[in-house]
Design a protein around this motif. Structure first.
Motif, short mmCIF file in Angstrom:
data_model
loop_
_atom_site.label_atom_id
_atom_site.label_comp_id
_atom_site.label_asym_id
_atom_site.label_seq_id
_atom_site.Cartn_x
_atom_site.Cartn_y
_atom_site.Cartn_z
N ASP A 176 100.80 70.05 -27.73
CA ASP A 176 101.58 71.29 -27.69
C ASP A 176 101.38 72.11 -28.97
O ASP A 176 101.01 71.56 -30.01
CB ASP A 176 103.06 70.92 -27.56
N ASP A 177 101.61 73.41 -28.89
CA ASP A 177 101.59 74.30 -30.06
C ASP A 177 100.28 74.19 -30.83
O ASP A 177 100.27 74.24 -32.07
CB ASP A 177 102.76 73.99 -31.01
N GLU A 233 100.49 79.69 -23.94
CA GLU A 233 101.93 79.89 -23.82
C GLU A 233 102.37 81.23 -24.39
O GLU A 233 101.72 81.80 -25.26
CB GLU A 233 102.74 78.74 -24.44
MG MG Z 1 104.50 74.85 -26.74
#
Ligand code: MG
Ligand code: C2E
Ligand code: MG
Ligand code: MG
Length: 288
Positions: A176-177, A233
């Motif tokens: 993620d990220d 995202e």
């Molecule tokens: Mg994220």
């Protein structure tokens, strides 16, 4: 005189610190009762395929319905949950609730669940996930766990082992990220992630900033070469969506497509088909 003045200055700041400390203690004590009082809820945000526009799955996002403060996002309490150890019960609840919710939904869409670094360090995590999958009878391939680079940074060995054991259950692991931490490339080589989530910070200015375009393009080609999927995202504008699609990003998530919503608002059950409800702006973009 200088000393007295220094004291006065200090005195000015003390009340503010007091308030912050008291506030924090209130959050702590409220949080310790929130689960028992049924104040925690999950919301789900649809993720779509950029080629077909079809929904592929959802990300589960935690919300705290506080009786006085209203609906709070994880940014307002997750840190406290981590520091007090409440994250372990909260995290287990998130896993069980998300799998229960998604197994009651129409279709066989994917469910992505966020894990904090503390959860990954907990030796019980693998058993918790295995039990929840067993209890809901969901196919493990539909379950994706999202971790950030911090997990691997803080505790290389045991973090790595836990992730491998989770993967042996048949579930998927997403990073993620991506791009916001340190030494990201090394992690990609050491752990076989199934998906890279490209952080919102690269998406926000992608339509105007050549640097962001170059970074997203490079991440995407790297992911392709490593056999990993990509999700971008934080898409809020159709220009961003168009560019991400051109750059070869596989999937997308953001307010333009849908905000996170309670499970009962995810599907349009008219006609019994159970279509995922997406934002009107995205529906019109899809039809073009
Ligand atoms: Mg994220
Ligand atoms: P994340 O995993 O990167 O989740 C995406 C965040 O971006 C979510 O914030 C989501 O509501 C928000 N978002 C989605 N689309 C857009 C958009 O178009 N624009 C903008 N500005 N924001 C968008 P949220 O729900 O506040 O969650 C924040 C973070 O808290 C998550 O970041 C995740 O790291 C963590 N988190 C959320 N739920 C859980 C949970 O159940 N367990 C754990 N351990 N962490 C969680
Ligand atoms: Mg996430
Ligand atoms: Mg993010």
């Amino acid at each position: 005189a200088a000393k007295a003045q220094g004291r006065d200055k200090l005195a000015l700041f003390e009340p503010a610190l007091d308030i912050a400390a008291r506030e924090r203690r209130r959050i702590e004590s409220d949080l310790s009762e929130a689960l028992r009082k049924g104040q925690m809820r999950m919301q789900y945000q649809p993720v779509v395929d950029l080629d077909t526009g079809e929904t592929t799955g959802f990300e589960a996002l935690l919300r705290w319905h506080h009786p006085e403060r209203g609906i709070m996002g994880p940014g307002e309490f997750l840190q406290v949950a981590e520091e007090t150890g409440l994250i372990s019960s909260l995290g287990e609840w998130v896993i069980r609730q998300s799998l229960a919710d998604v197994s009651a939904m129409p279709g066989n869409l994917r469910i992505a669940i966020n894990l904090s670094p503390t959860q990954v360090k907990n030796p019980n995590l693998v058993a918790t996930v295995a039990q929840a999958i067993h209890a809901t009878n969901i196919a493990p391939e539909r379950v994706e766990l999202e971790i950030t680079e911090h997990v691997l940074m803080e505790d290389q060995e045991s973090g790595h082992t836990t992730l491998m054991r989770l993967r042996e259950l048949g579930i998927r692991i997403a990073l993620d990220d991506f791009g916001t931490g340190y030494s990201s490339l090394g992690y990609l080589r050491r752990f076989p992630f199934d998906r890279i989530k490209i952080d919102r910070s690269f998406v926000t200015d992608i339509a105007s900033d050549f640097g962001s375009q170059a970074i997203v393009s490079t991440i995407t080609r790297l992911a392709d070469a490593l056999g990993m999927d990509t999700t971008a995202e934080g898409i809020e504008e159709s220009a961003q969506l168009e560019l991400l699609r051109k750059l070869g990003v596989h999937e997308a998530q953001g307010y333009l497509i849908s905000r996170p919503v309670p499970p009962e608002e995810l599907f349009d059950m008219e006609g019994g088909k159970g279509e995922v409800v997406l934002a009107a702006d995205f529906e019109s973009y899809r039809k073009r």
